[in-house]
Structures are given as C-alpha cells and as structure tokens.
Design a protein around this motif. Sequence first.
Motif, PDB file in Angstrom:
ATOM      1  N   VAL A  40     -22.019 125.844 -67.008  1.00 13.49           N
ATOM      2  CA  VAL A  40     -21.534 125.854 -68.289  1.00 13.49           C
ATOM      3  C   VAL A  40     -22.504 125.308 -69.355  1.00 13.49           C
ATOM      4  CG1 VAL A  40     -20.092 124.179 -69.597  1.00 13.49           C
ATOM      5  CG2 VAL A  40     -19.291 124.966 -67.466  1.00 13.49           C
ATOM      6  N   ARG A  41     -22.447 125.991 -70.540  1.00 13.11           N
ATOM      7  CA  ARG A  41     -23.228 125.689 -71.575  1.00 13.11           C
ATOM      8  C   ARG A  41     -22.315 125.764 -72.761  1.00 13.11           C
ATOM      9  NH1 ARG A  41     -28.961 128.326 -73.349  1.00 13.11           N
ATOM     10  NH2 ARG A  41     -27.590 130.251 -73.337  1.00 13.11           N
ATOM     11  N   LEU A  42     -21.647 124.973 -73.210  1.00 13.35           N
ATOM     12  CA  LEU A  42     -20.877 124.979 -74.380  1.00 13.35           C
ATOM     13  C   LEU A  42     -21.439 124.663 -75.743  1.00 13.35           C
ATOM     14  CD1 LEU A  42     -17.778 125.627 -75.229  1.00 13.35           C
ATOM     15  CD2 LEU A  42     -17.458 122.954 -74.767  1.00 13.35           C
ATOM     16  N   TRP A  43     -21.905 125.509 -76.718  1.00 10.16           N
ATOM     17  CA  TRP A  43     -22.373 124.951 -77.898  1.00 10.16           C
ATOM     18  C   TRP A  43     -21.318 124.624 -78.746  1.00 10.16           C
ATOM     19  CZ3 TRP A  43     -27.381 124.733 -78.084  1.00 10.16           C
ATOM     20  CH2 TRP A  43     -28.268 125.546 -77.250  1.00 10.16           C
ATOM     21  N   ILE A  44     -21.320 123.441 -79.306  1.00  5.91           N
ATOM     22  CA  ILE A  44     -20.496 122.462 -80.005  1.00  5.91           C
ATOM     23  C   ILE A  44     -20.654 123.359 -81.603  1.00  5.91           C
ATOM     24  CG2 ILE A  44     -19.714 120.334 -81.074  1.00  5.91           C
ATOM     25  CD1 ILE A  44     -20.797 119.214 -78.447  1.00  5.91           C
ATOM     26  N   ASP A  45     -19.528 123.662 -81.995  1.00  2.40           N
ATOM     27  CA  ASP A  45     -19.441 124.265 -83.304  1.00  2.40           C
ATOM     28  C   ASP A  45     -18.695 123.035 -84.421  1.00  2.40           C
ATOM     29  OD1 ASP A  45     -16.592 124.760 -82.995  1.00  2.40           O
ATOM     30  OD2 ASP A  45     -17.540 126.820 -82.161  1.00  2.40           O
ATOM     31  N   ARG A  46     -17.935 122.141 -83.663  1.00  2.00           N
ATOM     32  CA  ARG A  46     -17.172 121.071 -84.464  1.00  2.00           C
ATOM     33  C   ARG A  46     -17.307 119.968 -83.872  1.00  2.00           C
ATOM     34  NH1 ARG A  46     -11.706 123.356 -86.942  1.00  2.00           N
ATOM     35  NH2 ARG A  46     -11.347 124.170 -84.736  1.00  2.00           N
ATOM     36  N   ALA A  47     -17.288 118.684 -84.413  1.00  2.00           N
ATOM     37  CA  ALA A  47     -17.161 117.405 -83.493  1.00  2.00           C
ATOM     38  C   ALA A  47     -16.518 116.618 -84.727  1.00  2.00           C
ATOM     39  CB  ALA A  47     -18.473 116.933 -83.413  1.00  2.00           C
ATOM     40  N   PHE A  48     -15.314 116.050 -84.189  1.00  2.00           N
ATOM     41  CA  PHE A  48     -14.834 114.833 -85.027  1.00  2.00           C
ATOM     42  C   PHE A  48     -13.995 114.034 -84.027  1.00  2.00           C
ATOM     43  CE2 PHE A  48     -12.635 119.080 -84.462  1.00  2.00           C
ATOM     44  CZ  PHE A  48     -11.362 118.552 -83.540  1.00  2.00           C
ATOM     45  N   SER A  49     -13.507 112.818 -84.779  1.00  2.00           N
ATOM     46  CA  SER A  49     -12.724 111.810 -84.208  1.00  2.00           C
ATOM     47  C   SER A  49     -11.093 111.970 -84.184  1.00  2.00           C
ATOM     48  CB  SER A  49     -13.193 110.392 -84.511  1.00  2.00           C
ATOM     49  OG  SER A  49     -14.293 110.258 -84.205  1.00  2.00           O
ATOM     50  N   VAL A  50     -10.471 111.526 -83.466  1.00  2.00           N
ATOM     51  CA  VAL A  50      -8.880 111.614 -83.397  1.00  2.00           C
ATOM     52  C   VAL A  50      -8.279 110.322 -83.203  1.00  2.00           C
ATOM     53  CG1 VAL A  50      -6.750 112.799 -82.564  1.00  2.00           C
ATOM     54  CG2 VAL A  50      -8.875 114.167 -82.794  1.00  2.00           C
ATOM     55  N   ARG A  51      -7.749 109.923 -84.052  1.00  2.00           N
ATOM     56  CA  ARG A  51      -6.924 108.601 -83.859  1.00  2.00           C
ATOM     57  C   ARG A  51      -6.288 108.448 -82.496  1.00  2.00           C
ATOM     58  NH1 ARG A  51      -6.125 104.520 -87.230  1.00  2.00           N
ATOM     59  NH2 ARG A  51      -6.561 105.825 -89.140  1.00  2.00           N
ATOM     60  N   GLY A  52      -6.636 107.613 -81.735  1.00  2.00           N
ATOM     61  CA  GLY A  52      -5.999 107.306 -80.440  1.00  2.00           C
ATOM     62  C   GLY A  52      -6.597 108.220 -79.067  1.00  2.00           C
ATOM     63  N   SER A  53      -7.485 109.005 -79.567  1.00  2.00           N
ATOM     64  CA  SER A  53      -8.112 109.783 -78.577  1.00  2.00           C
ATOM     65  C   SER A  53      -9.663 109.628 -78.544  1.00  2.00           C
ATOM     66  CB  SER A  53      -7.795 111.273 -78.868  1.00  2.00           C
ATOM     67  OG  SER A  53      -6.334 111.504 -78.656  1.00  2.00           O
ATOM     68  N   GLY A  54     -10.111 109.682 -79.645  1.00  5.64           N
ATOM     69  CA  GLY A  54     -11.783 109.331 -79.695  1.00  5.64           C
ATOM     70  C   GLY A  54     -12.406 110.953 -80.234  1.00  5.64           C
ATOM     71  N   THR A  55     -13.424 110.985 -79.475  1.00 12.06           N
ATOM     72  CA  THR A  55     -14.385 111.938 -79.733  1.00 12.06           C
ATOM     73  C   THR A  55     -13.627 113.577 -79.276  1.00 12.06           C
ATOM     74  OG1 THR A  55     -16.407 110.766 -79.892  1.00 12.06           O
ATOM     75  CG2 THR A  55     -16.691 113.004 -79.735  1.00 12.06           C
ATOM     76  N   VAL A  56     -13.634 114.602 -80.160  1.00  8.48           N
ATOM     77  CA  VAL A  56     -13.524 115.715 -79.968  1.00  8.48           C
ATOM     78  C   VAL A  56     -14.054 116.794 -80.238  1.00  8.48           C
ATOM     79  CG1 VAL A  56     -11.559 117.463 -80.188  1.00  8.48           C
ATOM     80  CG2 VAL A  56     -10.640 115.157 -79.875  1.00  8.48           C
ATOM     81  N   VAL A  57     -14.521 117.842 -79.579  1.00  5.12           N
ATOM     82  CA  VAL A  57     -15.651 119.075 -79.886  1.00  5.12           C
ATOM     83  C   VAL A  57     -14.780 119.997 -79.791  1.00  5.12           C
ATOM     84  CG1 VAL A  57     -17.539 117.186 -79.489  1.00  5.12           C
ATOM     85  CG2 VAL A  57     -16.799 118.768 -77.616  1.00  5.12           C
ATOM     86  N   HIS A  64     -25.444 120.417 -80.872  1.00  6.17           N
ATOM     87  CA  HIS A  64     -25.553 120.025 -79.140  1.00  6.17           C
ATOM     88  C   HIS A  64     -24.697 121.158 -78.389  1.00  6.17           C
ATOM     89  CE1 HIS A  64     -26.238 115.338 -80.419  1.00  6.17           C
ATOM     90  NE2 HIS A  64     -27.301 116.379 -80.403  1.00  6.17           N
ATOM     91  N   ALA A  65     -25.288 120.856 -76.969  1.00  2.00           N
ATOM     92  CA  ALA A  65     -24.424 121.674 -76.164  1.00  2.00           C
ATOM     93  C   ALA A  65     -24.226 120.816 -74.913  1.00  2.00           C
ATOM     94  CB  ALA A  65     -25.469 122.748 -75.756  1.00  2.00           C
ATOM     95  N   LEU A  66     -22.909 120.976 -74.189  1.00  2.00           N
ATOM     96  CA  LEU A  66     -22.305 120.539 -73.137  1.00  2.00           C
ATOM     97  C   LEU A  66     -22.680 121.300 -72.206  1.00  2.00           C
ATOM     98  CD1 LEU A  66     -18.841 119.657 -74.385  1.00  2.00           C
ATOM     99  CD2 LEU A  66     -20.495 117.970 -73.637  1.00  2.00           C
ATOM    100  N   VAL A  67     -23.447 120.692 -70.887  1.00  2.00           N
ATOM    101  CA  VAL A  67     -23.887 121.685 -70.031  1.00  2.00           C
ATOM    102  C   VAL A  67     -23.632 120.931 -68.742  1.00  2.00           C
ATOM    103  CG1 VAL A  67     -25.849 122.327 -71.496  1.00  2.00           C
ATOM    104  CG2 VAL A  67     -26.241 120.506 -70.008  1.00  2.00           C
ATOM    105  N   THR A  68     -23.664 121.733 -67.686  1.00  2.00           N
ATOM    106  CA  THR A  68     -23.637 121.423 -66.404  1.00  2.00           C
ATOM    107  C   THR A  68     -24.822 120.764 -65.849  1.00  2.00           C
ATOM    108  OG1 THR A  68     -22.343 123.522 -65.727  1.00  2.00           O
ATOM    109  CG2 THR A  68     -23.184 122.149 -63.833  1.00  2.00           C
ATOM    110  N   PRO A  69     -24.638 119.386 -65.393  1.00  2.00           N
ATOM    111  CA  PRO A  69     -26.021 118.681 -64.896  1.00  2.00           C
ATOM    112  C   PRO A  69     -26.774 119.420 -64.129  1.00  2.00           C
ATOM    113  CG  PRO A  69     -23.917 117.149 -64.930  1.00  2.00           C
ATOM    114  CD  PRO A  69     -23.398 118.718 -65.220  1.00  2.00           C
ATOM    115  N   GLY A  70     -28.174 119.327 -64.460  1.00  2.00           N
ATOM    116  CA  GLY A  70     -29.061 119.826 -63.497  1.00  2.00           C
ATOM    117  C   GLY A  70     -29.287 121.532 -63.347  1.00  2.00           C
TER     118      GLY A  70
END
Length: 608
Positions: free
Chosen positions: A179-196, A253-259
């Motif tokens: 997985v390599r997911l490039w983040i195009d939006r990042a924000f906070s949702v009340r009660g949930s926290g961080t969402v990308v 930023h990008a979310l990636v599979t570790p290693g």
Amino acid sequence: MAPRMHVVATAGHVDHGKSTLVRALTGMEPDRLEEERRRGLTIELGYAWTTLPSGERVAFVDVPGHERFLGTMLAGVGPVPAVMFVVAADEGWMPQSEEHLVALRTLGVRHGLLAVTRADLADPAPALEDARDRLAEAGLGDVEALAVSGRTGEGLDGLRAALDRLVAALPAPDPRAPVRLWIDRAFSVRGSGTVVTGTLPAGRVEVGDELELDGEPVRVRALESLKEHVESVAGVARVALNLRGRIVPRRGHALVTPGAWTATSLADVRVTMAVGARGPLPARLTAHIGSASVPCEVRPLGAEAEGAAARLRLARPLPLHLGDALLLLDPGRDPGRDPGRDPGRGRGEPRVLARATVLDVRPPELRRRGAARDRAKALAEASTDAASLLRTHLLLREADLAAMGCPPGGPPVAGDWHADPDHWSALSARLPEVVRRYAADHPLEPGMPVEAVRHELGLPDRRLVAALVRPPLTVADGRITTMGRAPAGTAGLPAPVAGAVRALVDDLAKAPFQAPEAGRLAALGLGPRELAAAVRAGALLRVTEGVVLAPGADARAAALLARLPQPFTVSQARSALGTSRRVAVPLLEHLDRKGLTERVDEVHRRSL
C-alpha cells in the motif's frame, strides 16, 4: 468488502465545465468549498461518484483547471489510472488544456476519453477534431470522443456508455501489492479524530491494519469508501481512513505498508524532457508524485540529453520504488504570462519541464573525480529490476530489494543476501588467493579467521564468507584453511618450529612433568607465537602460561595420582610426579577442570 470501483480524474482548462459535467453524471456537487461555489471554479480536489449502466461504480476526482492550481491538479491525477479530458465547444483548446495534457503525457497516462462540453452553445465538431488529434499525439491513442452538454443533458447517456467501456479496458490492480496511499485531504472529525482521504491505486487496506506515516506507525480505526463504512477495500478506490497515531498527517504524506517502501531524500533518475520544454533544467525545481509537492535540487550526472541521468536531492524523504515517475516543475514560471505562449494553440513552454523516472533510491556516493560521469554511463544501461540494482550495490538483502520495489527473481547466495552474479564469481575467485597470502604472512596460524576474510573482501555478513568456501578450502573453528584441521603432531608447522618442538618433546620423554624453563624455550626459539602454534597443532599441551608439557601428559599424571592413598596433598602429588611446585599446582588445577581430580578441602584432593 467494498463494491468494485474505478477512479477517473477530470482534466482541462478552467471554466470548461468539468464540475458541471461531473454534477450532471452523478447528481452530486464535487466543489466542496464555499469559495469554490462562490467563484465558480475548483480550487481543491472534488469528489463524486455514480453507478454506470453495467453496474460498475466510478468515482470522479474533479481537479482544478486554473493555472495557479496545477499542483492540486497533479495531486488528483497522480494516483488515478484514467482521465476524462474536457474541452468546451465554444472556446476550444486553451492554455490550461495544453498544460494538463503535458502533465498527463509526462506522467504516462494512457487511458482516457474526451468530452467536448457546451455542445448546446457551439458546433462541437472543430473542438472534437482538434482535441482528439492532440490527445492521440500525446499517447492516449484513439480515444473515444463525445459531444455533451451538462446543462441540457445532451450526450450524457453516450458518455456513460463510453465510461463503461473505458473502465472495462483498465488493467486490474494487484490486491497483494504494498500500500502507498497519498493523502490529498486531512482533517479532524468530532468524536472520531484524524481522518485522511486519498486514492488507493493498488493493494488492500483493512480495519485494524498498521501502516506507516512519515516513518511513524498508525493504525486504521475505521474505513469508508464512497461514504460507506467497510471493513476492507482494494485498489483502485477512493477511501477515507480514520487513523490512530502520534503524527499529524497532511496532504503530501503517504500511508504505506511497513517495510515495503524506501523513504529517501536522494534518488538517481532518468530525465525525459516534456514536450515543449527546453533544457538545461534549472538547479532547483519542484518534484511532484502522488499528492506530494517537494522542492528539490537537480544535479546532472552526464551530458544534457534526452533521457539524461540526474541525481535529485529532495527537501524531505518520500517513499519511493524503482520505476516511480516524478514530475519536475519550474516553481517560478507563470505560464499565463509567458510571452512565448500562443493562447489559441497553447504551444508555449510549460511549467511541467520533465519526467524523472526513479532508477535507484539508495544511490552510491560520488567522491572521486569522474564518478558522476561513470554513474551516468551505468544509469544509461540501468533498468528497474533487481538485476540492475545488484549491478550497482553488488550485495543486497531480500527485504531491501523488496523495499526498493524489486523483489529478487532468484535464490539468495547466503541467508537472505542476494548478489550480482559477476561480483559473486569475482569474490569466489579472490578467496583462495586471500587465504594463501594470509597463510604466507602468518605461518604459525592454522588458517585465516573468517572475520579477517570478511574484512578483506568487504563483505557485510560472515555468512557470505562461509558461502564462498569451496574445496580445497575448508572452514573449521572459525578459520579458513587450504588443508583442513592439522593432525596432532608437528604437521603444518614451519620446519624450524617443528624441529624445536621435537627437541622439547625429547627432553620431556626423560622427565615428563618437568616443564622446560623460559631459558630452555628461548634457546629452542619457542616464543609465545611458536608455542601457541604448536598447542593449536596438538604438538604440545599448555597447562598454564609458561608451562607446557608433551601431549597426553595430563592423562598420565592422572593415572599416577590415582595410585596414591586418597585423598592426597600437593606435596604428595609433586613427589609422585617428580616435578616442582611451579608445575604441580597448575597441573592439578588443570586436572580439576578436566574432571580427573577434585578438591576435598583446602589441602586435599582425590582422583576421580
């Protein structure tokens, strides 16, 4: 499991009706900001989706057409496999049409269709013919081209059918890919926290997965795709992830599979100039990949030419694989004010200057004179596979190859190490000579230590040394020799040492437990090194420092002591052995260690 989905990006000049067309196709409003709706143009990326006549679902990434937001357009198009190119019938091809086409062509996008909008306002035929020719020239092939009107609905059914045919022709992504997911939006949702949010091009993400974000671990708490809660989703898909972690994510930023990826700020690349761009490249540019936009320094490695090699130094590390394509943009150029641009044809010099294809994410240092030129020659023949990497790095672990995007094609040479075949053969040929030279320089040693061989050959792991050993070489007791273990006696000792040892053993034959004094050893030429070699060869028995006897003397001593009345004292043992206290005390301690005798109290011992 999320339903099957396809993702298509829009492209085209500002105010040519991209968002209107997406709205007409989906019934959803892609412009998400109040300012966008007020001004009537897309500033941020917008998203909307629909179900096609075949039942397939398609999500649209609606990108801005204004020149000021080219970076945002690239963030939307980068991870997406197909494009719907939009041109207005009443205006035709315009500057940002060309800018977007240059970007698509340089990115290597090969799947798309053409929608000529506002067919209710002007004859679409001229715009259709012109745009179609340009897209074909840019490598998109004979794309389907349709005239439509988002306002009246003209041609929308045909466009939906064309979209069905487009997505059916797209290559299937690998759900097992990292997985390599490039983040195009990042924000906070009340009660949930961080969402990308982002576009997942391949691989699979599941609730509970642990991913990496800028080197830090994060966990997927919840997962949505097209506003639906799902437990798992595979690419290609639009996804929103609720994350738990310490790092604050942001676009780029990008979310990636570790290693599974190499985070690097240095990469060797092959540069291909964009159509219409003129070299040489400026030393400072902006590199785009996915949603990331990073300043970088460009160092040409050879002569400026099409497909020339260069080294990029990025302002921050990015997760990269071999074969990744980065777009190089001139951050200071404003194409809207470029006097060389023809507004009617859009053939001026673009901001997108080049494509940089990644050839190495762990490039070697360039220290000596001419190293950059030699590196350019090597990169000219490089490809994006494990064999090419190993020609440069010579030895790499399997995990490193996978993180560089090149899983090995063959078995390892030792442990998890893979080697360039030519380098491995050269090492195998060098090893006998290295061992022979060491033996000549160290005649009293039974072989060359494995660690010394590792250092001499420049190997990172002792296992590699052992894997290189072939007959007549052997490995024993951590040493490599051409004769294996030397038998007990003087075999293998240099002639002068062997002669001295034989003379010493002759002396001990007359008085087995009267160890020679230092003067006698010196007279025979048996210094510490010679004695150590004789002990290793089994020609002498070392009782303690400075006390040596003939081989087997300890067993003979134990037999004599067993005849004494038990228990016995050191004095009784000394008399029975016919030796001095200098020898008797350490010899008894040696017998204790071997389990031939044991202490009864502070004074007495007994035989076992």
